[in-house]
Design a protein around this motif. Sequence first.
Motif, short mmCIF file in Angstrom:
data_model
loop_
_atom_site.label_atom_id
_atom_site.label_comp_id
_atom_site.label_asym_id
_atom_site.label_seq_id
_atom_site.Cartn_x
_atom_site.Cartn_y
_atom_site.Cartn_z
N GLU A 47 0.83 -1.20 0.00
CA GLU A 47 0.00 0.00 0.00
C GLU A 47 0.86 1.25 0.00
O GLU A 47 2.05 1.20 0.25
N THR A 48 0.25 2.38 -0.28
CA THR A 48 0.94 3.66 -0.30
C THR A 48 1.14 4.14 1.13
O THR A 48 0.23 4.10 1.94
N ILE A 49 2.38 4.58 1.43
CA ILE A 49 2.71 5.07 2.78
C ILE A 49 3.52 6.36 2.66
O ILE A 49 3.96 6.72 1.58
N LYS A 50 3.70 7.05 3.77
CA LYS A 50 4.52 8.26 3.81
C LYS A 50 5.93 7.87 4.23
O LYS A 50 6.12 7.08 5.15
N LEU A 51 6.93 8.42 3.54
CA LEU A 51 8.33 8.11 3.81
C LEU A 51 9.14 9.38 4.00
O LEU A 51 8.68 10.47 3.72
N GLY A 52 10.39 9.20 4.38
CA GLY A 52 11.35 10.29 4.40
C GLY A 52 11.21 11.22 5.59
O GLY A 52 10.47 10.96 6.52
N LYS A 53 11.95 12.29 5.53
CA LYS A 53 11.99 13.28 6.60
C LYS A 53 10.61 13.88 6.82
O LYS A 53 10.07 14.54 5.96
N GLY A 54 10.04 13.62 7.98
CA GLY A 54 8.74 14.19 8.30
C GLY A 54 7.59 13.58 7.52
O GLY A 54 6.50 14.13 7.49
N GLY A 55 7.80 12.44 6.88
CA GLY A 55 6.73 11.79 6.12
C GLY A 55 6.23 12.60 4.94
O GLY A 55 5.06 12.59 4.61
N LYS A 56 7.14 13.32 4.29
CA LYS A 56 6.76 14.22 3.19
C LYS A 56 6.82 13.57 1.82
O LYS A 56 6.41 14.17 0.84
N ILE A 57 7.34 12.36 1.73
CA ILE A 57 7.48 11.67 0.44
C ILE A 57 6.49 10.52 0.38
O ILE A 57 6.41 9.70 1.30
N ASP A 58 5.72 10.43 -0.70
CA ASP A 58 4.81 9.31 -0.87
C ASP A 58 5.60 8.08 -1.31
O ASP A 58 6.43 8.15 -2.21
N GLY A 59 5.32 6.96 -0.64
CA GLY A 59 5.91 5.68 -1.02
C GLY A 59 4.82 4.81 -1.61
O GLY A 59 3.99 4.26 -0.90
N TYR A 60 4.79 4.71 -2.93
CA TYR A 60 3.73 3.98 -3.62
C TYR A 60 4.10 2.51 -3.81
O TYR A 60 5.25 2.19 -4.10
N CYS A 61 3.11 1.64 -3.71
CA CYS A 61 3.32 0.28 -4.15
C CYS A 61 3.39 0.33 -5.68
O CYS A 61 2.98 1.31 -6.30
N LEU A 62 3.93 -0.69 -6.29
CA LEU A 62 4.18 -0.67 -7.73
C LEU A 62 2.92 -0.41 -8.55
O LEU A 62 2.92 0.39 -9.47
N ILE A 63 1.81 -1.06 -8.20
CA ILE A 63 0.58 -0.90 -8.99
C ILE A 63 0.04 0.53 -8.89
O ILE A 63 -0.40 1.10 -9.88
N ASP A 64 0.12 1.14 -7.70
CA ASP A 64 -0.34 2.53 -7.56
C ASP A 64 0.56 3.49 -8.34
O ASP A 64 0.08 4.45 -8.94
N ALA A 65 1.86 3.23 -8.34
CA ALA A 65 2.79 4.07 -9.10
C ALA A 65 2.51 3.94 -10.60
O ALA A 65 2.52 4.94 -11.33
N ALA A 66 2.24 2.73 -11.07
CA ALA A 66 1.93 2.53 -12.49
C ALA A 66 0.66 3.28 -12.87
O ALA A 66 0.59 3.90 -13.94
N ARG A 67 -0.34 3.27 -12.01
CA ARG A 67 -1.58 4.00 -12.28
C ARG A 67 -1.32 5.51 -12.34
O ARG A 67 -1.86 6.21 -13.19
N LEU A 68 -0.49 5.99 -11.43
CA LEU A 68 -0.16 7.41 -11.39
C LEU A 68 0.49 7.87 -12.70
O LEU A 68 0.13 8.89 -13.26
N VAL A 69 1.42 7.09 -13.19
CA VAL A 69 2.10 7.42 -14.45
C VAL A 69 1.12 7.30 -15.63
O VAL A 69 1.10 8.15 -16.51
N ALA A 70 0.29 6.27 -15.61
CA ALA A 70 -0.66 6.06 -16.72
C ALA A 70 -1.67 7.18 -16.83
O ALA A 70 -2.17 7.47 -17.93
N GLU A 71 -1.95 7.87 -15.73
CA GLU A 71 -2.93 8.98 -15.74
C GLU A 71 -2.37 10.23 -16.38
O GLU A 71 -3.12 11.17 -16.66
N GLN A 72 -1.08 10.29 -16.62
CA GLN A 72 -0.46 11.50 -17.18
C GLN A 72 -0.70 11.61 -18.67
O GLN A 72 -0.81 10.62 -19.37
N ASN A 73 -0.74 12.82 -19.15
CA ASN A 73 -0.86 13.08 -20.57
C ASN A 73 0.51 12.85 -21.19
O ASN A 73 1.43 13.64 -21.02
N LEU A 74 0.67 11.76 -21.90
CA LEU A 74 1.97 11.36 -22.44
C LEU A 74 2.21 11.88 -23.85
O LEU A 74 3.19 11.55 -24.48
N GLU A 75 1.34 12.70 -24.37
CA GLU A 75 1.51 13.21 -25.73
C GLU A 75 2.27 14.51 -25.72
O GLU A 75 2.27 15.29 -24.85
#
Length: 75
Positions: A47-75
């Motif tokens: 699952e997605t969790i908070k990482l890094g100094k003060g929990g400011k970085i999102d730590g995505y599981c692979l499937i959530d990261a793939a969805r995030l990238v797929a949602e971008q306008n790649l053109e």
Amino acid sequence: MVLRFNAGGLWLVEIKLGTTQAVSSGFYRAQEVLQAEAAFVIQGGPETIKLGKGGKIDGYCLIDAARLVAEQNLE
């Protein structure tokens, strides 16, 4: 890893095999230098969790990261 989208977006991604909470110092330095629109970690947990100094970085599981990238306008 740096993702550069045709529409001009620049993302910074750190990939980890496990679920460690530590984010490398190089990741923070790259954020400063590259001024990426988004910066996150792909981590080995289920699952997605908070990482890094003060929990400011999102730590995505692979499937959530793939969805995030797929949602971008790649053109």
